[in-house]
Enzyme design. Structure first.
Site, PDB file in Angstrom:
ATOM      1  N   GLY A  78       0.838  -1.203   0.000  1.00  0.00           N
ATOM      2  CA  GLY A  78       0.000   0.000   0.000  1.00  0.00           C
ATOM      3  C   GLY A  78       0.869   1.247   0.000  1.00  0.00           C
ATOM      4  N   GLY A  80       0.437   5.837   0.013  1.00  0.00           N
ATOM      5  CA  GLY A  80      -0.487   6.982   0.035  1.00  0.00           C
ATOM      6  C   GLY A  80       0.187   8.159   0.723  1.00  0.00           C
ATOM      7  N   SER A  81      -0.645   9.111   1.158  1.00  0.00           N
ATOM      8  CA  SER A  81      -0.095  10.314   1.807  1.00  0.00           C
ATOM      9  C   SER A  81       0.688   9.916   3.066  1.00  0.00           C
ATOM     10  CB  SER A  81      -1.240  11.249   2.207  1.00  0.00           C
ATOM     11  OG  SER A  81      -2.158  10.535   3.041  1.00  0.00           O
ATOM     12  N   GLY A  83       2.714   7.412   3.409  1.00  0.00           N
ATOM     13  CA  GLY A  83       4.012   6.782   3.179  1.00  0.00           C
ATOM     14  C   GLY A  83       3.781   5.477   2.440  1.00  0.00           C
ATOM     15  N   ASP A 186      -9.099  10.097  10.504  1.00  0.00           N
ATOM     16  CA  ASP A 186      -9.022   9.941   9.033  1.00  0.00           C
ATOM     17  C   ASP A 186      -9.754   8.676   8.594  1.00  0.00           C
ATOM     18  OD1 ASP A 186      -6.400   9.771   6.466  1.00  0.00           O
ATOM     19  OD2 ASP A 186      -8.423  10.633   6.434  1.00  0.00           O
TER      20      ASP A 186
HETATM   21  C1  ELW Z   1      -1.603  -0.193  14.015  1.00  0.00           C
HETATM   22  N1  ELW Z   1      -0.976   0.826  13.139  1.00  0.00           N
HETATM   23  C2  ELW Z   1       0.364   1.084  13.092  1.00  0.00           C
HETATM   24  C3  ELW Z   1       0.583   2.047  12.111  1.00  0.00           C
HETATM   25  C4  ELW Z   1      -0.710   2.517  11.604  1.00  0.00           C
HETATM   26  O1  ELW Z   1      -0.960   3.855  11.983  1.00  0.00           O
HETATM   27  C5  ELW Z   1      -0.866   2.408  10.165  1.00  0.00           C
HETATM   28  C6  ELW Z   1      -1.103   2.278   9.039  1.00  0.00           C
HETATM   29  C7  ELW Z   1      -1.445   2.010   7.671  1.00  0.00           C
HETATM   30  C8  ELW Z   1      -1.769   3.037   6.796  1.00  0.00           C
HETATM   31  C9  ELW Z   1      -2.141   2.688   5.509  1.00  0.00           C
HETATM   32  N2  ELW Z   1      -2.160   1.394   5.083  1.00  0.00           N
HETATM   33  C10 ELW Z   1      -1.832   0.402   5.925  1.00  0.00           C
HETATM   34  N3  ELW Z   1      -1.884  -0.937   5.518  1.00  0.00           N
HETATM   35  N4  ELW Z   1      -1.599  -1.896   6.403  1.00  0.00           N
HETATM   36  C11 ELW Z   1      -1.759  -3.094   5.807  1.00  0.00           C
HETATM   37  C12 ELW Z   1      -1.574  -4.356   6.548  1.00  0.00           C
HETATM   38  N5  ELW Z   1      -1.380  -4.239   7.847  1.00  0.00           N
HETATM   39  O2  ELW Z   1      -1.624  -5.461   5.963  1.00  0.00           O
HETATM   40  C13 ELW Z   1      -2.167  -2.878   4.459  1.00  0.00           C
HETATM   41  C14 ELW Z   1      -2.484  -3.733   3.407  1.00  0.00           C
HETATM   42  C15 ELW Z   1      -2.865  -3.133   2.190  1.00  0.00           C
HETATM   43  F1  ELW Z   1      -3.174  -3.940   1.166  1.00  0.00           F
HETATM   44  C16 ELW Z   1      -2.941  -1.751   2.042  1.00  0.00           C
HETATM   45  C17 ELW Z   1      -2.634  -0.896   3.101  1.00  0.00           C
HETATM   46  C18 ELW Z   1      -2.238  -1.474   4.305  1.00  0.00           C
HETATM   47  C19 ELW Z   1      -1.465   0.679   7.247  1.00  0.00           C
HETATM   48  C20 ELW Z   1      -1.664   1.593  12.262  1.00  0.00           C
HETATM   49  O3  ELW Z   1      -2.846   1.544  12.058  1.00  0.00           O
END
Ligand code: ELW
Length: 344
Positions: A78, A80-81, A83, A186
């Site tokens: 993933g 986006g804004s 990172g 957000d």
């Molecule tokens: C608990 N924690 C720690 C860091 C946090 O603030 C974040 C984030 C974040 C932002 C955007 N995208 C993803 N993102 N995470 C995953 C994943 N965990 O598998 C993921 C998988 C995707 F396909 C796309 C975006 C994804 C995760 C937060 O919440």
């Protein structure tokens, strides 16, 4: 030295943690996150490798945890804004999880202090955070089904019953966060992750989160390092610089629901005038609710898109309305194809 200088326990803890990576308790990660917030990116960036790992599945070796040496990136999942987020693997344990990589200068301690220790099944668990030079890596559970934003992009839009199904789970997560005085800040489809079979939804991205500590909130409309969320999902009170509360997450969750139903963010089909002005001064985006929606679904959006925060439903109140709407909308077993519904 600690006692003579009357240093807090937390300050002593941070002194002991500086410059090393170790497997510790959540409170150590909170302490180092606050230290990072106070420190400025400096010429020492290249040598910095410090942080806290909360699970034994991620193993610091000789007080270090570095990319390519102790763990490796597998693939980008993933971006986006916020990172970039990668699927990663620990070289010693072979454990895989997700890692969000962001510049040290963009880090807000609330991204960690608001989500550490949360146990809701609707929130992505955090596994630790490590600074490596000018970067912060935040490790968390890998959620294999991708984001709700990706599902909407693939599908074009979601049928009413699926939109209500995911809204119900997001509101369950918001109920939990708000009960713990945390505002997500957000809420949107890109920040809702789905299990592999897409039946379970999880809130992620606490990069805009705020601790709703009442006395602080009364004094500050937005703290100096507050990062605004996504403009199309922003509540009117934020646009007008007024006091804000957990109700901004409710407004955003309904904007996310319009995104699910229409396949596009609210306010984006009419390009006249500045967005902030429309959100602040025009009626809520009523006209964007698809004409095919059940009146009980319209009632959900009416309750969640009240411009006056005090009149807007809470997460619990809105969840009750969603579950009533689900009973009315022909909800068949999850995953069956739906007939396409007409859109305004
Ligand atoms: C608990 N924690 C720690 C860091 C946090 O603030 C974040 C984030 C974040 C932002 C955007 N995208 C993803 N993102 N995470 C995953 C994943 N965990 O598998 C993921 C998988 C995707 F396909 C796309 C975006 C994804 C995760 C937060 O919440």
């Amino acid at each position: 030295r600690a006692i003579s200088e009357n240093r807090s326990v937390e300050e002593c803890m941070v002194d002991a943690l500086k410059g090393s990576v170790s497997n510790e308790e959540p409170r150590s990660l909170i302490a180092i996150a606050k230290m990072w917030k106070k420190s400025i990116p400096d010429s020492e960036d290249s040598v910095q490798n410090e942080g806290i790992l909360l699970t034994e599945e991620l193993k610091a070796v000789d007080y270090e945890y570095q990319e390519r040496i102790h763990w490796t990136k597998l693939q980008l999942v993933g971006s986006g804004s916020y990172g970039e987020v990668f699927k990663m693997q620990d070289k010693k344990t072979q454990f895989q999880c997700a890692a969000k990589k962001l510049p040290f200068g963009c880090f807000r301690s609330e991204e960690l202090t608001t989500c550490i220790g949360l146990t809701s099944p609707r929130v992505v668990p955090v596994y630790g955070a490590v600074r490596e030079g000018p970067w912060i890596m935040i490790f968390m559970k890998l959620i294999e089904g991708g984001s709700l934003g990706q599902l909407i992009k693939e599908s074009g839009f979601l049928p009413e019953n699926k939109a209500l199904y995911y809204l119900d789970q997001v509101l369950e997560g918001l109920e939990y966060l708000h009960a713990h005085d945390i505002l997500h800040g957000d809420v949107k489809a890109d920040n809702v992750l789905l299990s592999k079979d897409r039946s379970q939804a999880f809130l992620c991205d606490f990069g805009h989160a705020v601790h709703l500590i009442p006395e602080d909130l009364r004094n500050s409309r937005m703290s100096d390092d507050y990062l605004p969320g996504t403009q199309t999902h922003m509540a009117p009170e934020i646009m007008m610089g007024m006091h804000w509360s957990s109700k901004i997450d409710i407004w955003s969750s309904c904007c996310m629901t319009l995104h699910m139903l229409n396949g596009c963010h609210p306010w984006t089909r009419d390009s006249s005038g500045p967005l902030w002005f429309k959100i602040a001064h025009e009626a809520a985006p009523w006209k964007e609710v698809p004409v095919s929606c059940n009146p009980f679904t319209v009632d959900v959006l009416r309750a969640g898109l009240q411009k006056e925060p005090s009149r807007r439903a809470s997460a619990s109140e809105l969840r009750g309305k969603v579950e009533l709407a689900q009973q009315k909308v022909s909800l068949r077993r999850f995953g069956q194809e739906e007939k396409t519904s007409s859109h305004s």
